[in-house]
Design an enzyme around this catalytic site. Structure first.
Site, short mmCIF file in Angstrom:
data_model
loop_
_atom_site.label_atom_id
_atom_site.label_comp_id
_atom_site.label_asym_id
_atom_site.label_seq_id
_atom_site.Cartn_x
_atom_site.Cartn_y
_atom_site.Cartn_z
N LYS A 39 0.85 -1.20 0.00
CA LYS A 39 0.00 0.00 0.00
C LYS A 39 0.88 1.24 0.00
O LYS A 39 1.70 1.43 0.90
CB LYS A 39 -0.89 0.01 1.25
N ASP B 278 -2.48 10.25 3.64
CA ASP B 278 -3.87 9.85 3.87
C ASP B 278 -4.58 10.86 4.76
O ASP B 278 -4.47 10.81 5.99
CB ASP B 278 -3.90 8.45 4.52
N LYS C 254 -9.88 12.92 8.36
CA LYS C 254 -9.38 12.57 9.69
C LYS C 254 -9.31 13.83 10.56
O LYS C 254 -9.19 14.94 10.03
CB LYS C 254 -7.96 12.02 9.56
N ASP D 143 1.83 6.48 5.49
CA ASP D 143 0.82 5.54 5.00
C ASP D 143 1.24 4.85 3.69
O ASP D 143 0.48 4.07 3.12
CB ASP D 143 -0.52 6.25 4.85
N ASP E 36 -11.96 6.97 4.10
CA ASP E 36 -10.73 6.79 4.88
C ASP E 36 -10.31 5.31 4.92
O ASP E 36 -9.21 4.99 5.35
CB ASP E 36 -10.94 7.33 6.30
N GLU F 245 -9.23 3.57 2.57
CA GLU F 245 -8.77 3.63 1.19
C GLU F 245 -7.69 2.59 0.87
O GLU F 245 -7.53 2.21 -0.29
CB GLU F 245 -8.24 5.04 0.88
N ARG G 176 -7.43 -0.59 1.41
CA ARG G 176 -7.93 -1.85 0.82
C ARG G 176 -8.36 -1.63 -0.62
O ARG G 176 -8.31 -2.54 -1.45
CB ARG G 176 -9.05 -2.41 1.71
N1 BES Z 1 -3.91 4.63 7.09
C1 BES Z 1 -4.98 4.35 7.95
C2 BES Z 1 -4.62 3.37 9.07
C3 BES Z 1 -3.58 3.84 10.05
C4 BES Z 1 -3.95 4.41 11.25
C5 BES Z 1 -2.24 3.61 9.80
C6 BES Z 1 -2.99 4.80 12.15
C7 BES Z 1 -1.29 3.99 10.72
C8 BES Z 1 -1.67 4.58 11.90
C9 BES Z 1 -6.13 3.76 7.16
O1 BES Z 1 -6.24 4.18 5.84
C10 BES Z 1 -7.38 4.18 7.86
O2 BES Z 1 -7.66 5.35 7.87
N2 BES Z 1 -8.09 3.22 8.42
C11 BES Z 1 -9.27 3.49 9.11
C12 BES Z 1 -10.28 2.46 8.69
C13 BES Z 1 -11.68 2.77 9.11
C14 BES Z 1 -12.20 3.97 8.37
C15 BES Z 1 -12.54 1.56 8.81
C16 BES Z 1 -8.98 3.38 10.61
O3 BES Z 1 -8.15 2.55 10.99
O4 BES Z 1 -9.56 4.15 11.37
ZN ZN Z 2 -4.52 4.82 4.97
MN MN Z 3 -7.36 5.97 5.67
#
Ligand code: BES
Ligand code: ZN
Ligand code: MN
Length: 489
Positions: free
Chosen positions: A254, A259, A266, A277, A336, A338, A340
């Protein structure tokens, strides 16, 4: 820092590192050094709390009758417990400790046969600093160790081993550099250009631009890219070190260079972290550098999906339905989630074009994996017990550990959509698992596949023995070992 190996003999100048086991028993060459110094070391030990325990050290400024500047004795704990990982950690600890003294040249009296390469590896791994943007720092302010000379009985073998191990560390550094870069410098196009430099090492590089990805039907990845002025790319890296007929091992990363969350934006606090990210893509790139650098006897393909996730008037919206390259449709409930969406098209692409024998993907995919495992383990998900075991074992060998979490059809109901084949989020419960369960839908023919969620391990907020705080490069050494132990002739 220049690392060299030499025969086990007492040095005649500079700072010297010697070792003692638990009980403050000096190792043989430390005994010889002590004799040359008229018993100064034993005397200093007697009047201190130094017990030779791992982590302990004792510093002695050299007496006037020798040409050395200082001697630092490090405890290694019980000799029987001093293994590969301990040697690497010791290398890292000695390095930072020596740097803090201001010494520039170090000689190490290394009596622990068979582990000198690991000591050197740990030292090199710890001696990393991303300081290109510190313009006011003077040369004297910079903590540097110029030379590390390791004196060992088996110095010839150690040197040979280290010639290869060094290439892996260079791969780790490439990853750390990429992950450390801010997102205004490292965006999809500049990332693609950085990676193209691997061509020099014999890595074949193919770049798919937006137009080609459109033609291939990568609607999931392209949906994420829609909100950004930065053009998305997919980079395919091939290292052909194995037999021509052998199907490659595939690594997929990825690469969200930043992000923001997109329209599902966020919160401001901590958002700066999201420059890392692209950690999964960083690891795949560093791994390709390591494998090519040490000329691994294996066919490997690395695929990274590079996009920036931004909110804008052209961004995708919650509720949008996108069609992935596989043909499966996805309702984007939360922009968010994204990662996947980027990975699913990269996974389909690598299977259709390269028919790999197995796939390992890496991604900073979910915050939930931090909640589940903390920062001590990456999350491992797999449809294959053998592959899962191989990755777990490799992780233990290099101290980049993973912990397997379950998959299961039961989780599918959480990502059921009313309008499309699936939705991209499954609610708060088991957030890392539903993300992995989503990815699994893009794996065809029960191909062995593993997913590593490195959201908690790609970045460290504190110094560790072989990893200064910041980008860790977690995954490069793990997967290099995984390839070396299982897929090389
Ligand atoms: N890049 C983030 C995950 C992340 C969070 C990586 C903290 C490193 C540190 C990912 O794209 C994301 O935002 N995931 C969300 C998913 C949710 C919207 C289902 C998350 O983990 O809150
Ligand atoms: Zn992300
Ligand atoms: Mn995200």
């Amino acid at each position: 820092m220049k690392i060299t190996f030499s025969d086990l003999a007492l040095p005649t100048s500079g700072a010297v590192i010697a070792f003692a086991t638990e009980g403050a028993d000096l190792m043989p060459s430390a005994v010889a050094l002590d004799e040359a110094m008229g018993g100064t070391i034993t005397k200093a030990i007697k009047s201190s709390t130094f017990k030779g325990k791992s982590g302990q050290s004792l510093q002695i400024l050299a007496p006037a009758n020798v040409d050395l500047s200082r001697v630092i004795v490090f405890g290694i704990g019980k000799e029987a417990e001093f293994d590969v990982i301990a040697a690497q950690k010791l290398g890292g600890t000695v390095t930072t400790r020596a740097i803090s003294t201001g010494e520039k040249d170090l000689s190490v009296l290394f009596d622990m046969d068979g582990l000198a390469c690991d000591f050197a590896t740990g030292a090199m791994l710890r001696d990393y600093r991303f300081d290109k943007y510190r313009t006011t720092e003077t040369k004297d302010d910079k903590p540097v160790l110029k030379a590390l000379s390791i004196a060992a009985r088996d110095h010839k073998d150690a040197k040979k081993q280290f010639d290869s191990a060094k290439k892996v560390v260079e791969g780790v550094f490439f990853t750390r550099d990429l992950v450390s870069e801010p997102a205004n410098v490292l965006y999809p196009e500049s990332f693609m250009k950085e990676v193209s430099a691997l061509e020099k090492l014999g890595v074949e590089i193919d770049v798919l631009d937006e137009k080609e990805m459109k033609k291939l039907g990568m609607g999931a990845l392209l949906g994420v890219a829609m909100g950004s002025a930065q053009k998305p790319y997919m980079v395919v890296m091939r290292w052909n070190g194995g037999k021509k007929k052998d199907a490659p091992v595939a690594f997929v990363g990825k690469g969200v260079t930043f992000d923001t969350g997109g329209i599902s934006i966020k919160p401001a606090a901590g958002m700066e972290d999201m420059k890392f990210d692209m950690g999964g893509a960083g690891v795949v790139s560093g791994l390709m550098k390591a494998l090519a650098g040490r000329k691994a006897k294996c066919n490997v393909v690395g695929v990274i999906g590079l996009v920036e996730n931004m909110p804008s008037s052209t961004a995708q919206r919650p509720g949008d339905v996108v069609t992935s390259m596989s043909g499966q449709t996805i309702e984007v409930i939360n922009t968010d989630a994204e990662g996947r969406l980027v990975l699913c098209d990269a996974l389909t692409y690598v299977q259709e074009k390269h028919d790999p024998r197995l796939i390992v993907d890496l991604a900073t995919l979910t915050g939930a994996v931090i909640i589940a495992l903390g920062h001590e383990n990456a999350g491992l998900f797999s449809n294959n017990d053998d592959l899962s075991q191989q990755i777990t074992t490799a992780g233990l060998s290099v101290d980049e550990t993973v912990w397997r979490l379950p998959l299961g059809a039961g989780y599918d109901k959480q990502i059921k959509s009313d309008i499309a084949d699936m939705k991209n989020v499954g609610g708060r419960a088991a957030g890392s698992i539903t993300a992995a369960q989503f990815l699994k839908r893009f794996i065809t023919k029960d191909r062995p596949w593993a997913h590593l969620d490195i959201a908690a391990t790609a970045w460290s907020t504190s110094d560790k023995e072989v990893t200064p705080k910041g980008a860790t490069g977690f995954g490069v050494r793990l997967l290099d070992r995984f390839v070396a132990d299982n897929y090389e002739a």
